[in-house]
Motif scaffolding. Structure first.
Motif, PDB file in Angstrom:
ATOM      1  N   LEU A 181      -7.212  -1.195   1.115  1.00  0.00           N
ATOM      2  CA  LEU A 181      -6.429  -2.871   1.859  1.00  0.00           C
ATOM      3  C   LEU A 181      -6.339  -3.736   0.575  1.00  0.00           C
ATOM      4  CD1 LEU A 181      -9.197  -3.409   4.760  1.00  0.00           C
ATOM      5  CD2 LEU A 181      -7.071  -1.606   4.617  1.00  0.00           C
ATOM      6  N   LEU A 182      -5.122  -3.920   0.317  1.00  0.00           N
ATOM      7  CA  LEU A 182      -4.552  -4.701  -0.754  1.00  0.00           C
ATOM      8  C   LEU A 182      -4.222  -6.066  -0.299  1.00  0.00           C
ATOM      9  CD1 LEU A 182      -2.453  -3.527  -3.824  1.00  0.00           C
ATOM     10  CD2 LEU A 182      -2.084  -5.524  -2.735  1.00  0.00           C
ATOM     11  N   PHE A 183      -4.641  -7.260  -0.646  1.00  0.00           N
ATOM     12  CA  PHE A 183      -4.222  -8.546  -0.065  1.00  0.00           C
ATOM     13  C   PHE A 183      -3.704  -9.200  -1.522  1.00  0.00           C
ATOM     14  CE2 PHE A 183      -6.754  -7.161   3.299  1.00  0.00           C
ATOM     15  CZ  PHE A 183      -5.818  -7.471   4.446  1.00  0.00           C
ATOM     16  N   SER A 184      -2.641 -10.020  -1.314  1.00  0.00           N
ATOM     17  CA  SER A 184      -2.274 -10.804  -2.436  1.00  0.00           C
ATOM     18  C   SER A 184      -1.332 -11.819  -2.093  1.00  0.00           C
ATOM     19  CB  SER A 184      -1.592  -9.834  -3.442  1.00  0.00           C
ATOM     20  OG  SER A 184      -0.975 -10.670  -4.462  1.00  0.00           O
ATOM     21  N   ALA A 185      -1.449 -13.095  -2.684  1.00  0.00           N
ATOM     22  CA  ALA A 185      -0.564 -14.396  -2.317  1.00  0.00           C
ATOM     23  C   ALA A 185       0.956 -13.960  -2.690  1.00  0.00           C
ATOM     24  CB  ALA A 185      -0.811 -15.533  -2.857  1.00  0.00           C
ATOM     25  N   THR A 186       1.314 -13.028  -3.651  1.00  0.00           N
ATOM     26  CA  THR A 186       2.440 -12.751  -3.921  1.00  0.00           C
ATOM     27  C   THR A 186       2.482 -11.126  -4.099  1.00  0.00           C
ATOM     28  OG1 THR A 186       2.122 -12.824  -6.392  1.00  0.00           O
ATOM     29  CG2 THR A 186       2.905 -14.744  -5.063  1.00  0.00           C
ATOM     30  N   LEU A 187       3.603 -10.451  -3.649  1.00  0.00           N
ATOM     31  CA  LEU A 187       3.866  -8.999  -3.799  1.00  0.00           C
ATOM     32  C   LEU A 187       4.903  -8.896  -5.059  1.00  0.00           C
ATOM     33  CD1 LEU A 187       3.974  -7.914  -0.182  1.00  0.00           C
ATOM     34  CD2 LEU A 187       2.016  -7.980  -1.895  1.00  0.00           C
ATOM     35  N   ASP A 188       4.636  -8.278  -6.071  1.00  0.00           N
ATOM     36  CA  ASP A 188       5.660  -8.333  -7.371  1.00  0.00           C
ATOM     37  C   ASP A 188       5.333  -6.809  -7.832  1.00  0.00           C
ATOM     38  OD1 ASP A 188       2.998  -8.444  -8.405  1.00  0.00           O
ATOM     39  OD2 ASP A 188       3.201 -10.202  -9.349  1.00  0.00           O
ATOM     40  N   ASP A 189       5.582  -6.495  -9.140  1.00  0.00           N
ATOM     41  CA  ASP A 189       5.652  -5.301  -9.600  1.00  0.00           C
ATOM     42  C   ASP A 189       4.240  -4.779 -10.027  1.00  0.00           C
ATOM     43  OD1 ASP A 189       8.372  -5.554 -10.017  1.00  0.00           O
ATOM     44  OD2 ASP A 189       8.540  -6.248 -12.013  1.00  0.00           O
ATOM     45  N   THR A 190       3.360  -5.786 -10.231  1.00  0.00           N
ATOM     46  CA  THR A 190       1.902  -5.284 -10.419  1.00  0.00           C
ATOM     47  C   THR A 190       1.190  -4.715  -8.956  1.00  0.00           C
ATOM     48  OG1 THR A 190       1.461  -6.963 -12.101  1.00  0.00           O
ATOM     49  CG2 THR A 190      -0.423  -5.845 -10.850  1.00  0.00           C
ATOM     50  N   THR A 191       1.474  -5.473  -8.044  1.00  0.00           N
ATOM     51  CA  THR A 191       1.082  -5.020  -6.666  1.00  0.00           C
ATOM     52  C   THR A 191       1.821  -3.940  -6.175  1.00  0.00           C
ATOM     53  OG1 THR A 191       2.394  -6.657  -5.505  1.00  0.00           O
ATOM     54  CG2 THR A 191      -0.041  -7.220  -5.998  1.00  0.00           C
ATOM     55  N   GLY A 192       3.171  -3.566  -6.362  1.00  0.00           N
ATOM     56  CA  GLY A 192       3.823  -2.557  -6.274  1.00  0.00           C
ATOM     57  C   GLY A 192       3.306  -1.141  -6.807  1.00  0.00           C
ATOM     58  N   ALA A 193       3.073  -1.300  -8.036  1.00  0.00           N
ATOM     59  CA  ALA A 193       2.365  -0.236  -8.915  1.00  0.00           C
ATOM     60  C   ALA A 193       1.066   0.097  -8.247  1.00  0.00           C
ATOM     61  CB  ALA A 193       2.220  -0.537 -10.393  1.00  0.00           C
ATOM     62  N   LEU A 194       0.353  -0.735  -8.045  1.00  0.00           N
ATOM     63  CA  LEU A 194      -1.019  -0.482  -7.375  1.00  0.00           C
ATOM     64  C   LEU A 194      -0.681   0.276  -6.014  1.00  0.00           C
ATOM     65  CD1 LEU A 194      -3.062  -3.689  -7.875  1.00  0.00           C
ATOM     66  CD2 LEU A 194      -3.592  -1.449  -8.834  1.00  0.00           C
ATOM     67  N   GLU A 195       0.211  -0.026  -5.217  1.00  0.00           N
ATOM     68  CA  GLU A 195       0.631   0.379  -3.899  1.00  0.00           C
ATOM     69  C   GLU A 195       1.030   1.858  -4.122  1.00  0.00           C
ATOM     70  OE1 GLU A 195       3.896   0.086  -0.415  1.00  0.00           O
ATOM     71  OE2 GLU A 195       3.514  -1.802  -1.719  1.00  0.00           O
ATOM     72  N   ARG A 196       2.062   2.271  -5.074  1.00  0.00           N
ATOM     73  CA  ARG A 196       2.553   3.513  -5.094  1.00  0.00           C
ATOM     74  C   ARG A 196       1.221   4.182  -5.678  1.00  0.00           C
ATOM     75  NH1 ARG A 196       6.690  -0.040  -7.303  1.00  0.00           N
ATOM     76  NH2 ARG A 196       5.734   0.408  -9.383  1.00  0.00           N
ATOM     77  N   ARG A 197       0.378   3.842  -6.571  1.00  0.00           N
ATOM     78  CA  ARG A 197      -0.493   4.838  -6.950  1.00  0.00           C
ATOM     79  C   ARG A 197      -1.876   4.993  -6.231  1.00  0.00           C
ATOM     80  NH1 ARG A 197      -3.029   3.831 -13.291  1.00  0.00           N
ATOM     81  NH2 ARG A 197      -4.741   5.343 -13.208  1.00  0.00           N
TER      82      ARG A 197
END
Length: 422
Positions: A181-197
């Motif tokens: 479960l990933l929560f963030s105030a912004t969705l950017d390249d960093t969160t995108g990399a975590l999501e893909r991994r």
């Protein structure tokens, strides 16, 4: 559309009763959109602002896990000690029905006690990346049984340089086969990399524009001479019972807290150089009203959750609009009204103007900025730009003085101009 109940989302009846005893009867939007997915074992990638209720959104799936064999089965990673502690405070009452054991792993506390607690058996770990990784590398923390992991404020962890530690910790878990479960105030390249991994077909939720209970928050910027910042701050504090004052530096927070204390305002400072006991004591005193003013660096912009903060004061302007928003979000929470005040030095027109233009709100400005210096005015403290390379008053005086120096005696030269130039 009918708002679902916690029972509709699949929350255990005993946990729902615990929520009702705390006055929580209806799921907030982030909870309504994610809890059912979390309980069903789905990955979640959510954009959620501070104060949206996301802590409960991931605490509910964690609280319905089954106990492990002594090794953690759940993991929550948070960027600050204060946030980790407050997540634990939300989680613990919900885990009583199935006796889940929760441990907070943060710096500034006894690592020996952490090791002992882990040895006795822990089901859910709530921690900061630094201490958690330290225990993992020492062999005291086994994350191989973790099937549900949570990243809270992933963007903040990226800003603080924690992502390499976060990936090492997640790699030690079974969350790739389980859930994240990933929560963030912004969705950017960093969160995108975590999501893909780490995630597979996550449920994506964005509550940034979902209406939530908000009070009326007024924003006022007082433009004053720099030497009047503290007295202006004191006048604002005189009108409010509870305030968080943000400074840029740790030393500035300590100094301002002392000055406000001498002026009769009960104040405590909180920043990264304070021990964990000092930080927890300051927060506890502020939460109970024993201390009326919390003077803090940006460590408190997202790391604390205290209700009924009457006013947020930007004693030093933040660097970005995002920091301004997170600082200001400490007031006007859960439907209450709030006040935000910035005390802006009149010599910071450019910085203040850039920040103001980047905000989504238009604060009321009280006062005016210093007018630019003119040719005839003093240029002390201003950059000496645009001066001609040749000529000008200063060079003329230097040339006129040289013949006079040549006619001095050798002894006079050694005591005169050269000594003065040193």
């Amino acid at each position: 559309m009918t708002t679902p109940t916690f029972a509709d989302l699949g929350v255990d009846a005993s946990i729902a009763r615990t929520l009702r005893r705390s006055g929580i009867n209806t799921p907030r939007p982030i909870q309504a959109d994610t809890v059912a997915a979390g309980l069903a074992g789905r990955d979640v990638c959510g954009r959620a602002p501070t104060g949206s209720g996301k802590t409960l959104a991931f605490a509910l799936p964690l609280s319905q896990m089954q106990r492990g064999d002594g090794h953690p089965v759940g993991l929550v990673l948070a960027p600050t000690r204060e946030l980790a502690l407050q997540i634990t405070e939300v989680l613990r009452p919900l885990t009583h029905h199935n006796d889940l054991r929760v441990r907070t792993l943060i710096g500034g506390t006894s690592i020996t006690k952490d090791t002992s607690a882990l040895g006795r058996g822990i089901d859910i770990v709530v921690g900061c990346p630094g201490r958690s990784l330290d225990l993992l590398q020492r062999g005291d923390l086994d994350l191989s049984h973790v099937s549900l992991a949570v990243l809270d404020e992933a963007d903040r962890m990226a800003d603080m340089g924690f992502i390499p530690d976060v990936t090492r910790l997640l790699d030690a878990t079974a969350c790739r086969a389980g859930q994240l479960l990933l929560f963030s105030a912004t969705l950017d390249d960093t969160t995108g990399a975590l999501e893909r991994r780490y995630q597979r077909d996550p449920v994506r939720v964005d509550v940034d524009h979902t209406p939530v209970a908000k009070g009326t928050v007024t924003h006022t910027w007082h433009v004053v001479d720099r030497q009047l910042r503290r007295s202006t701050t004191e006048k604002v504090l005189d009108r409010h019972n509870s305030a968080i004052v943000f400074t840029r530096t740790k030393r500035g927070a300590d100094r301002l807290a002392r000055q406000l204390g001498k002026a009769g305002h009960s104040a405590a400072a909180i920043h990264g150089d304070r021990s964990q006991n000092q930080r927890q004591r300051a927060l506890a005193r502020f939460a109970t009203g024993e201390v009326k003013v919390l003077v803090a660096t940006d460590i408190a912009a997202r790391g604390i959750h205290v209700d009924d903060v009457n006013v947020v004061i930007h004693y030093d302007l933040p660097a970005t609009a995002e920091d301004y928003t997170h600082r200001s979000g400490r007031t006007g929470r859960a439907g209450a009204d709030g006040t935000v005040v910035a005390v802006v030095p009149s010599d910071m027109e450019d910085d203040a103007g850039s920040l103001r233009r980047s905000l989504s709100i238009s604060p009321t400005v009280d006062g005016s900025f210093s007018p630019p210096a003119t040719e005839s005015g003093s240029d002390q403290g201003r950059p000496k730009q645009g001066r001609p390379k040749q000529g000008g008053p200063k060079q003329s005086r230097s040339k006129q003085s040289r013949p006079k120096h040549r006619h001095r005696s050798k002894g006079a030269r050694s005591k005169g101009p050269r000594k003065h130039q040193r």
